[in-house]
Design a protein around this motif. Sequence first.
Motif, PDB file in Angstrom:
ATOM      1  N   ALA A  68     -22.905  -9.526 -60.371  1.00  0.00           N
ATOM      2  CA  ALA A  68     -24.285  -9.331 -59.918  1.00  0.00           C
ATOM      3  C   ALA A  68     -24.850 -10.575 -59.234  1.00  0.00           C
ATOM      4  N   ASP A  69     -24.505 -11.759 -59.743  1.00  0.00           N
ATOM      5  CA  ASP A  69     -24.994 -13.018 -59.183  1.00  0.00           C
ATOM      6  C   ASP A  69     -24.496 -13.212 -57.750  1.00  0.00           C
ATOM      7  N   VAL A  70     -23.225 -12.990 -57.506  1.00  0.00           N
ATOM      8  CA  VAL A  70     -22.669 -13.163 -56.160  1.00  0.00           C
ATOM      9  C   VAL A  70     -23.193 -12.079 -55.222  1.00  0.00           C
ATOM     10  N   ALA A  71     -23.274 -10.842 -55.694  1.00  0.00           N
ATOM     11  CA  ALA A  71     -23.828  -9.768 -54.856  1.00  0.00           C
ATOM     12  C   ALA A  71     -25.251 -10.105 -54.434  1.00  0.00           C
ATOM     13  N   ALA A  72     -26.058 -10.602 -55.373  1.00  0.00           N
ATOM     14  CA  ALA A  72     -27.436 -10.989 -55.051  1.00  0.00           C
ATOM     15  C   ALA A  72     -27.462 -12.170 -54.095  1.00  0.00           C
ATOM     16  N   GLY A  73     -26.547 -13.129 -54.272  1.00  0.00           N
ATOM     17  CA  GLY A  73     -26.475 -14.279 -53.378  1.00  0.00           C
ATOM     18  C   GLY A  73     -26.132 -13.893 -51.957  1.00  0.00           C
ATOM     19  N   VAL A  74     -25.207 -12.952 -51.792  1.00  0.00           N
ATOM     20  CA  VAL A  74     -24.847 -12.475 -50.456  1.00  0.00           C
ATOM     21  C   VAL A  74     -26.047 -11.772 -49.828  1.00  0.00           C
ATOM     22  N   ARG A  75     -26.689 -10.900 -50.597  1.00  0.00           N
ATOM     23  CA  ARG A  75     -27.868 -10.192 -50.071  1.00  0.00           C
ATOM     24  C   ARG A  75     -28.966 -11.173 -49.660  1.00  0.00           C
ATOM     25  N   SER A  76     -29.197 -12.177 -50.494  1.00  0.00           N
ATOM     26  CA  SER A  76     -30.245 -13.163 -50.219  1.00  0.00           C
ATOM     27  C   SER A  76     -29.925 -14.004 -48.984  1.00  0.00           C
ATOM     28  N   ALA A  77     -28.687 -14.442 -48.862  1.00  0.00           N
ATOM     29  CA  ALA A  77     -28.300 -15.297 -47.734  1.00  0.00           C
ATOM     30  C   ALA A  77     -28.397 -14.556 -46.413  1.00  0.00           C
ATOM     31  N   LEU A  78     -28.099 -13.284 -46.424  1.00  0.00           N
ATOM     32  CA  LEU A  78     -28.093 -12.514 -45.182  1.00  0.00           C
ATOM     33  C   LEU A  78     -29.419 -11.820 -44.930  1.00  0.00           C
ATOM     34  N   SER A  79     -30.253 -11.732 -45.955  1.00  0.00           N
ATOM     35  CA  SER A  79     -31.547 -11.045 -45.917  1.00  0.00           C
ATOM     36  C   SER A  79     -31.449  -9.796 -45.054  1.00  0.00           C
ATOM     37  N   GLU A  80     -32.228  -9.705 -44.038  1.00  0.00           N
ATOM     38  CA  GLU A  80     -32.236  -8.510 -43.183  1.00  0.00           C
ATOM     39  C   GLU A  80     -31.571  -8.773 -41.834  1.00  0.00           C
ATOM     40  N   GLN A  81     -30.840  -9.882 -41.700  1.00  0.00           N
ATOM     41  CA  GLN A  81     -30.353 -10.269 -40.378  1.00  0.00           C
ATOM     42  C   GLN A  81     -29.172  -9.465 -39.855  1.00  0.00           C
ATOM     43  N   CYS A  82     -28.467  -8.729 -40.724  1.00  0.00           N
ATOM     44  CA  CYS A  82     -27.285  -8.018 -40.249  1.00  0.00           C
ATOM     45  C   CYS A  82     -26.957  -6.849 -41.163  1.00  0.00           C
ATOM     46  N   GLU A  83     -26.024  -6.052 -40.710  1.00  0.00           N
ATOM     47  CA  GLU A  83     -25.529  -4.957 -41.543  1.00  0.00           C
ATOM     48  C   GLU A  83     -24.669  -5.541 -42.648  1.00  0.00           C
ATOM     49  N   LEU A  84     -24.908  -5.126 -43.876  1.00  0.00           N
ATOM     50  CA  LEU A  84     -24.178  -5.603 -45.046  1.00  0.00           C
ATOM     51  C   LEU A  84     -23.662  -4.406 -45.819  1.00  0.00           C
TER      52      LEU A  84
END
Length: 140
Positions: free
Chosen positions: A99-115
């Motif tokens: 969960a920590d890494v998934a949240a970190g990826v989401r946070s780092a990319l915010s809304e800038q790209c398709e994830l």
Amino acid sequence: MTTHDSTVLLFRNTMRIIDGHLDGFRDVITRAVRFAEQHGPQLMVETFVDEERMLAHSFQLYQDSDAVRVHWKLADPYIREVMEHCRVERFEVFGEPDADVAAGVRSALSEQCELTFNPRVAGFVRLATGLRARAVSDGS
């Protein structure tokens, strides 16, 4: 290894290289990959460039979520330098990070790209002893 107990994570990052920045991108990505090869926790890093479309594709293989966290701590200056020459268009996570890494990826990319997150079904990793690919700029 059964079908769902693997902790292995594969990241695919598709980046749009900024016009006029191809040479700069090649230089900084080569330095970043060399640093990862010497100091990073990745099991594999490969980066490919589609010059015609000005896209770069980076693949990074990690043993688990802990290895991703180590990478983030070590690589931040290199990531910032690379991002001066491109923007992330798509980021794909293959496997199931904690969960920590998934949240970190989401946070780092915010809304800038398709994830996207893609759970593992089955597979294996075979790394031959002594088999080593060299960065494109090494001329090998």
